[in-house]
Design a protein around this motif. Structure first.
Motif, PDB file in Angstrom:
ATOM      1  N   TYR A  13      15.623   5.019   1.816  1.00 34.50           N
ATOM      2  CA  TYR A  13      15.660   3.946   2.826  1.00 34.50           C
ATOM      3  C   TYR A  13      14.279   3.433   3.224  1.00 34.50           C
ATOM      4  N   THR A  14      13.320   3.530   2.330  1.00 36.58           N
ATOM      5  CA  THR A  14      11.980   2.994   2.629  1.00 36.58           C
ATOM      6  C   THR A  14      11.637   1.877   1.657  1.00 36.58           C
ATOM      7  N   LEU A  15      10.815   0.959   2.144  1.00 30.74           N
ATOM      8  CA  LEU A  15      10.249  -0.113   1.328  1.00 30.74           C
ATOM      9  C   LEU A  15       8.754  -0.087   1.604  1.00 30.74           C
ATOM     10  N   GLY A  16       8.020   0.627   0.757  1.00 33.15           N
ATOM     11  CA  GLY A  16       6.629   0.882   1.097  1.00 33.15           C
ATOM     12  C   GLY A  16       6.582   1.704   2.368  1.00 33.15           C
ATOM     13  N   PHE A  17       5.779   1.264   3.338  1.00 32.96           N
ATOM     14  CA  PHE A  17       5.706   1.961   4.619  1.00 32.96           C
ATOM     15  C   PHE A  17       6.613   1.302   5.671  1.00 32.96           C
ATOM     16  N   VAL A  18       7.746   0.783   5.251  1.00 29.85           N
ATOM     17  CA  VAL A  18       8.740   0.235   6.180  1.00 29.85           C
ATOM     18  C   VAL A  18      10.021   1.043   6.041  1.00 29.85           C
ATOM     19  N   TYR A  19      10.508   1.606   7.151  1.00 27.85           N
ATOM     20  CA  TYR A  19      11.750   2.387   7.155  1.00 27.85           C
ATOM     21  C   TYR A  19      12.888   1.440   7.520  1.00 27.85           C
ATOM     22  N   ILE A  20      13.723   1.124   6.536  1.00 24.02           N
ATOM     23  CA  ILE A  20      14.712   0.051   6.653  1.00 24.02           C
ATOM     24  C   ILE A  20      15.727   0.263   7.787  1.00 24.02           C
ATOM     25  N   PRO A  21      16.339   1.441   7.983  1.00 28.00           N
ATOM     26  CA  PRO A  21      17.314   1.577   9.072  1.00 28.00           C
ATOM     27  C   PRO A  21      16.724   1.260  10.444  1.00 28.00           C
ATOM     28  N   ALA A  22      15.498   1.743  10.702  1.00 28.10           N
ATOM     29  CA  ALA A  22      14.853   1.459  11.982  1.00 28.10           C
ATOM     30  C   ALA A  22      14.543  -0.025  12.112  1.00 28.10           C
ATOM     31  N   PHE A  23      14.064  -0.626  11.032  1.00 30.14           N
ATOM     32  CA  PHE A  23      13.748  -2.053  11.050  1.00 30.14           C
ATOM     33  C   PHE A  23      14.976  -2.896  11.399  1.00 30.14           C
ATOM     34  N   LEU A  24      16.097  -2.624  10.772  1.00 31.16           N
ATOM     35  CA  LEU A  24      17.307  -3.418  11.014  1.00 31.16           C
ATOM     36  C   LEU A  24      17.824  -3.252  12.435  1.00 31.16           C
ATOM     37  N   ALA A  25      17.921  -2.008  12.899  1.00 34.17           N
ATOM     38  CA  ALA A  25      18.473  -1.754  14.231  1.00 34.17           C
ATOM     39  C   ALA A  25      17.583  -2.341  15.328  1.00 34.17           C
ATOM     40  N   ILE A  26      16.283  -2.123  15.212  1.00 38.21           N
ATOM     41  CA  ILE A  26      15.349  -2.621  16.221  1.00 38.21           C
ATOM     42  C   ILE A  26      15.315  -4.151  16.219  1.00 38.21           C
ATOM     43  N   SER A  27      15.328  -4.736  15.037  1.00 44.22           N
ATOM     44  CA  SER A  27      15.220  -6.195  14.927  1.00 44.22           C
ATOM     45  C   SER A  27      16.425  -6.898  15.540  1.00 44.22           C
TER      46      SER A  27
ATOM     47  N   SER B 236       0.818  -1.219   0.000  1.00 42.81           N
ATOM     48  CA  SER B 236       0.000   0.000   0.000  1.00 42.81           C
ATOM     49  C   SER B 236       0.851   1.269   0.000  1.00 42.81           C
ATOM     50  N   GLY B 237       2.084   1.185   0.524  1.00 42.53           N
ATOM     51  CA  GLY B 237       2.917   2.380   0.569  1.00 42.53           C
ATOM     52  C   GLY B 237       3.951   2.468  -0.532  1.00 42.53           C
ATOM     53  N   TRP B 238       3.926   1.499  -1.453  1.00 39.91           N
ATOM     54  CA  TRP B 238       4.982   1.399  -2.472  1.00 39.91           C
ATOM     55  C   TRP B 238       5.107   2.679  -3.308  1.00 39.91           C
TER      56      TRP B 238
END
Length: 267
Positions: free
Chosen positions: A211-225, A201-203
């Protein structure tokens, strides 16, 4: 890439939410959404984009935290795999459809729904309201219907899967620790389906944002994960050491604080 202080902050969030995901069988999204929305706004993102990115990124992070939490709870024999398997098809369908619909909703309305839902969770626990335990056995149809509802709410708030699953299974006479373990297992398909919905939906909306993939912000995703994958294991171990009353009160306090935090961001 964002500055190092933002990366450190993301990792601190990951460590806290991962621990709570393991402790309470939550995906961690309920804690991440209001905090990430605030951080993204401070980073200069628009308020509209920040809320949707917080939801999508939180669900993506849940994929990792729920995987670690599942492993820890399974090692304690605290997952009802039959119940989890019966709910997964409904959860996946509900989460995917609701995540797709969320992109078309006003972010203020989504935030208000989050506030009300988390406040109701806290109130239910504080007043110790419990529906009369069901005398009916768990059925495949009942699991499927419950799954659709749980998946839909979870996609709209990046939370709720753990809360609602624990409530439903407790209603069906499961003990709290087994319900928590099973809700951890259910968090994985919620995260997968919800993330897919927010990416799709955010593509086009974030295609020009770095640094986004749709509505996912990749730097935050990697660090938090990375941080949550480590801390979730320890949270799950503590679930089986702490008394049930303490776990319930902790769940209520966290729900109320998150509701207040999101409400403060709106006013």
């Amino acid at each position: 890439m964002p500055d190092i202080e933002w990366i450190v902050l993301y990792m601190a969030l990951g460590a806290i939410t991962g621990f709570m995901a393991g402790l309470l069988g939550l995906g961690g999204g309920g804690m991440l959404v209001p905090l990430l929305a605030s951080i993204f706004t401070m980073q200069g993102m628009s308020a509209d984009t920040a809320v949707h990115l917080a939801l999508g990124t939180s669900l993506a992070c849940m994929i990792i935290s729920s995987t670690a939490s599942i492993h820890a709870h399974a090692s304690q024999g605290a997952i009802m795999w039959r119940a989890a398997g019966g709910m997964i098809p409904g959860i996946a369908a509900g989460a995917l459809l609701a995540a797709h619909a969320a992109a078309k909703l006003n972010p203020v309305h989504i935030a208000l729904f989050f506030v009300l839902f988390m406040a109701l969770v806290a109130l239910q626990i504080f007043v110790n309201w419990q529906p009369e335990p069901s005398k009916q056995p768990i059925t495949l149809r009942g699991l499927l219907v419950a799954g659709v509802g749980i998946g839909s709410v979870s996609a709209l708030t990046a939370a709720g899967g753990g809360f609602l699953t624990v409530a439903y299974l407790s209603y069906k006479n499961s003990d709290i620790k087994t319900a928590i373990g099973t809700s951890a297992a259910i968090g994985f398909p919620i995260a997968i389906a919800g993330t897919a919905g927010y990416v799709i939906s955010g593509w086009t909306i974030t295609s020009s944002d770095p640094y986004t993939l749709g509505f996912v912000y990749i730097p935050a995703f990697l660090a938090i994960s990375i941080a949550s994958a480590v801390s979730a294991h320890y949270g799950a171990r503590w679930t089986h050491r702490l008394p049930e009353a303490f776990l319930k009160k902790t769940l209520a306090v966290i729900s109320l604080l998150l509701s207040i935090k999101m409400l403060a961001a709106l006013v």
